[in-house]
Motif scaffolding. Structure first.
Motif, PDB file in Angstrom:
ATOM      1  N   LEU A   6     -27.824  63.327  27.362  1.00 37.27           N
ATOM      2  CA  LEU A   6     -27.802  61.885  27.167  1.00 37.27           C
ATOM      3  C   LEU A   6     -28.114  61.120  28.445  1.00 37.27           C
ATOM      4  O   LEU A   6     -27.676  61.501  29.525  1.00 37.27           O
ATOM      5  CB  LEU A   6     -26.444  61.434  26.628  1.00 37.27           C
ATOM      6  N   ALA A   7     -28.855  60.037  28.267  1.00 38.61           N
ATOM      7  CA  ALA A   7     -29.135  59.086  29.361  1.00 38.61           C
ATOM      8  C   ALA A   7     -29.204  57.706  28.735  1.00 38.61           C
ATOM      9  O   ALA A   7     -30.034  57.461  27.846  1.00 38.61           O
ATOM     10  CB  ALA A   7     -30.444  59.428  30.067  1.00 38.61           C
ATOM     11  N   LEU A   8     -28.326  56.844  29.146  1.00 39.54           N
ATOM     12  CA  LEU A   8     -28.251  55.492  28.601  1.00 39.54           C
ATOM     13  C   LEU A   8     -29.609  54.802  28.713  1.00 39.54           C
ATOM     14  O   LEU A   8     -30.267  54.850  29.738  1.00 39.54           O
ATOM     15  CB  LEU A   8     -27.194  54.687  29.363  1.00 39.54           C
ATOM     16  N   GLY A   9     -30.009  54.161  27.612  1.00 34.97           N
ATOM     17  CA  GLY A   9     -31.297  53.483  27.600  1.00 34.97           C
ATOM     18  C   GLY A   9     -32.439  54.344  27.113  1.00 34.97           C
ATOM     19  O   GLY A   9     -33.594  53.902  27.095  1.00 34.97           O
ATOM     20  N   THR A  10     -32.146  55.592  26.719  1.00 33.22           N
ATOM     21  CA  THR A  10     -33.170  56.484  26.175  1.00 33.22           C
ATOM     22  C   THR A  10     -32.738  56.976  24.803  1.00 33.22           C
ATOM     23  O   THR A  10     -31.564  56.920  24.439  1.00 33.22           O
ATOM     24  CB  THR A  10     -33.385  57.723  27.065  1.00 33.22           C
ATOM     25  N   ARG A  11     -33.696  57.472  24.056  1.00 40.62           N
ATOM     26  CA  ARG A  11     -33.361  58.216  22.841  1.00 40.62           C
ATOM     27  C   ARG A  11     -32.983  59.635  23.241  1.00 40.62           C
ATOM     28  O   ARG A  11     -33.512  60.180  24.201  1.00 40.62           O
ATOM     29  CB  ARG A  11     -34.545  58.264  21.868  1.00 40.62           C
ATOM     30  N   THR A  12     -32.054  60.229  22.519  1.00 42.21           N
ATOM     31  CA  THR A  12     -31.748  61.652  22.679  1.00 42.21           C
ATOM     32  C   THR A  12     -31.960  62.295  21.316  1.00 42.21           C
ATOM     33  O   THR A  12     -31.111  62.213  20.431  1.00 42.21           O
ATOM     34  CB  THR A  12     -30.311  61.879  23.179  1.00 42.21           C
ATOM     35  N   THR A  13     -33.117  62.906  21.141  1.00 43.94           N
ATOM     36  CA  THR A  13     -33.534  63.371  19.816  1.00 43.94           C
ATOM     37  C   THR A  13     -33.220  64.832  19.540  1.00 43.94           C
ATOM     38  O   THR A  13     -33.216  65.251  18.387  1.00 43.94           O
ATOM     39  CB  THR A  13     -35.052  63.184  19.638  1.00 43.94           C
ATOM     40  N   CYS A  14     -32.994  65.614  20.602  1.00 44.14           N
ATOM     41  CA  CYS A  14     -32.878  67.075  20.450  1.00 44.14           C
ATOM     42  C   CYS A  14     -34.083  67.657  19.712  1.00 44.14           C
ATOM     43  O   CYS A  14     -34.005  68.727  19.112  1.00 44.14           O
ATOM     44  CB  CYS A  14     -31.595  67.456  19.718  1.00 44.14           C
ATOM     45  N   SER A  15     -35.216  66.952  19.764  1.00 41.75           N
ATOM     46  CA  SER A  15     -36.447  67.357  19.060  1.00 41.75           C
ATOM     47  C   SER A  15     -36.204  67.598  17.583  1.00 41.75           C
ATOM     48  O   SER A  15     -36.776  68.510  16.985  1.00 41.75           O
ATOM     49  CB  SER A  15     -37.073  68.597  19.709  1.00 41.75           C
ATOM     50  N   SER A  16     -35.355  66.765  16.990  1.00 40.25           N
ATOM     51  CA  SER A  16     -35.001  66.896  15.578  1.00 40.25           C
ATOM     52  C   SER A  16     -35.247  65.590  14.840  1.00 40.25           C
ATOM     53  O   SER A  16     -34.988  64.508  15.367  1.00 40.25           O
ATOM     54  CB  SER A  16     -33.528  67.294  15.440  1.00 40.25           C
ATOM     55  N   ARG A  17     -35.729  65.686  13.607  1.00 41.04           N
ATOM     56  CA  ARG A  17     -35.938  64.499  12.782  1.00 41.04           C
ATOM     57  C   ARG A  17     -34.627  63.775  12.499  1.00 41.04           C
ATOM     58  O   ARG A  17     -34.603  62.566  12.331  1.00 41.04           O
ATOM     59  CB  ARG A  17     -36.595  64.891  11.461  1.00 41.04           C
ATOM     60  N   ILE A  18     -33.537  64.516  12.459  1.00 39.77           N
ATOM     61  CA  ILE A  18     -32.265  63.899  12.108  1.00 39.77           C
ATOM     62  C   ILE A  18     -31.745  62.989  13.223  1.00 39.77           C
ATOM     63  O   ILE A  18     -30.857  62.162  13.003  1.00 39.77           O
ATOM     64  CB  ILE A  18     -31.218  64.977  11.729  1.00 39.77           C
ATOM     65  N   LEU A  19     -32.308  63.127  14.442  1.00 35.84           N
ATOM     66  CA  LEU A  19     -31.891  62.297  15.568  1.00 35.84           C
ATOM     67  C   LEU A  19     -33.062  61.544  16.201  1.00 35.84           C
ATOM     68  O   LEU A  19     -32.931  61.037  17.313  1.00 35.84           O
ATOM     69  CB  LEU A  19     -31.216  63.154  16.649  1.00 35.84           C
TER      70      LEU A  19
END
Length: 468
Positions: free
Chosen positions: A61-74
């Motif tokens: 996690l980094a505030l101000g960014t997306r954290t997707t885990c390379s997953s559609r669900i995130l």
């Protein structure tokens, strides 16, 4: 810019005017081919002359960014706070360049399991960069970022580091906080640096390591990574497990490169012996019972209600089922099913509990070896990077982590250092030490850099296509 940042170590980069624009320009020019980044951040006033750039695997996690885990669900999840490692880097003067691609939820060995795209190996764009921290490895190896952080659950820092020809370090479990790392398997996960030299790995560790009240698994340690590595191996005792050297999946070229490096260590005064560690033959089986079981628990929160896109349904069960079916990829589903199965009442004793016993046995055997020897040596990966799409059998990918998994199972520090390439493709030597021998491990690893042809002027080579 008069000074080329690609020729500088991290300690020399602080205060270098124009470093951020240099790396952003390289990302803009080269990442369309490399596909290492999921997000690239815009410049900001925080990028002062005293700051330095870095990148994060997109499960941190980094505030101000997306954290997707390379997953559609995130894919649209906005980080609500900074991970502890992110905070520490920022407080030390770091500023985030971007978030890098990975196998979905860090489950994979190639980045082919990313929901968005497959990252490419900087030495051959038709090949995988390894995984799951493949985007981080590719970005560092091609000189798109001075260093990146990855997460290592079964080798996900060290295996892609080996395949891309850089340094990948997994610290002793508990030395680096996991707060703000999206969990895969909590008893195995560990954040580690991916760099172009061992000294940079030590410098990053001096920033990110330490006890954290937000992570109860972190430990209070007197280890200091504020060191100038001298690279001495004379008199050190090192063990090579015959079970690993005789592994039938070990490619001849990789074995030859590894044995050449072993001979160099011997000439430098290291004492190296072949030994037997019987339990390591069960490392992959043990890991793929424990890790999916923990993943099954950790990923249960992703139901499409609290996180991710919500798909229409007529009742709660159908809603959760549809959300997960649409949001999770094939490999994540496979591991959740495997983990849920092994935790079920009918099979818990037969599989999961037996895996825990084997884990304890393996940890004890490794501890016994490392009481007599300073380090255990292996190739980092049994193969050079395969061609994208070449492997369709999941088990073949699982077995690519056979050398890296034992360190995670026992919570040991382990590092991959580039050695002589095979047919132009990188290979690595893996050193594993006893718990909290991290500094000694880095010292020994830095010696290998002195004779490795993968280095030039103290830093790992960059493939010609990425050199200006």
């Amino acid at each position: 810019m008069n000074i080329n940042p690609l020729k500088l170590r991290l300690s020399e980069m602080r205060g270098l005017r124009g470093a951020f624009s240099f790396y952003r320009d390289r990302i803009e020019r080269f990442d369309k081919d490399l596909k290492a980044f999921l997000q690239v951040l815009q410049s900001s006033a925080e990028e002062t002359e005293r700051s330095f750039p870095f990148s994060l695997k997109d499960n941190i996690l980094a505030l101000g960014t997306r954290t997707t885990c390379s997953s559609r669900i995130l894919e649209n999840y906005e980080s609500p706070y900074d991970a502890t490692v992110t905070c520490k880097l920022k407080e030390s003067g770091g500023h985030l360049l971007g978030k890098t691609n990975l196998d979905e939820f860090a489950m994979g060995s190639s980045t082919e399991n990313s929901a968005f795209f497959t990252s490419r190996n900087p030495w051959d764009l038709s090949r995988i960069p390894g995984g799951s921290s493949g985007g981080s490895a590719a970005a560092v190896a091609a000189g798109l970022t001075p260093f990146a952080l990855g997460s290592d659950t079964g080798g996900s820092v060290r295996q892609p580091a080996s395949m891309c020809g850089i340094v990948g370090f997994k610290p002793t479990y508990g030395l680096v906080s996991r707060y703000g790392l999206v969990a895969f398997a909590s008893s195995l996960d560990q954040i580690g640096p991916m760099t172009r030299c061992v000294q940079d790995a030590a410098d990053v560790m001096s920033i990110i390591s330490g006890h954290d009240v937000k992570d109860s698994t972190t430990v209070k340690s007197s280890l200091s990574f504020n060191i100038d590595l001298k690279g001495e191996v004379k008199g050190l005792k090192m063990a090579v497990p015959e079970e690993m050297l005789d592994y039938r999946g070990l490619e001849d070229g990789v074995k030859a490169s590894f044995m050449d490096a072993v001979e160099e260590l011997k000439r430098a005064g290291a004492v190296i012996e072949k030994i037997s560690i019987p339990s390591v033959k069960y490392a992959v089986a043990t890991y793929y019972l424990i890790a999916p079981a923990e993943a099954s628990s950790n990923l249960s929160r992703f139901d499409g209600i609290r996180f991710g896109p919500r798909h229409e349904a007529t009742n709660y069960d159908e809603l959760v089922s549809r959300n997960r079916d649409m949001g999770f990829g094939r490999e994540v589903k496979r591991r959740i099913l495997l983990g849920t199965f092994t935790l079920s009442a009918a099979y818990y004793d037969a599989y999961y509990r037996k895996a825990l016993r084997t884990r304890k046995l393996m940890a004890n055997e490794l501890k016994a070896v490392l009481t007599e020897f300073d380090f255990i040596l292996n190739p980092s990966s049994p193969v050079v990077a395969p061609v994208i799409g070449e492997i369709s059998d999941p088990l073949s990918y699982y077995l690519m982590d056979i050398y890296t998994i034992p360190a995670n199972v026992a919570g040991l520090p382990s590092i991959s250092v580039p050695i002589a390439p095979v047919d132009g493709l990188p290979t690595g030597m893996l050193l594993t030490g006893r718990r909290f021998s991290d500094v000694k491990l880095l010292e020994a690893a830095s010696f290998i850099e002195g004779f490795s042809p993968a280095y030039e002027d103290g830093l790992t080579r960059i493939a010609e296509r990425w050199v200006e």
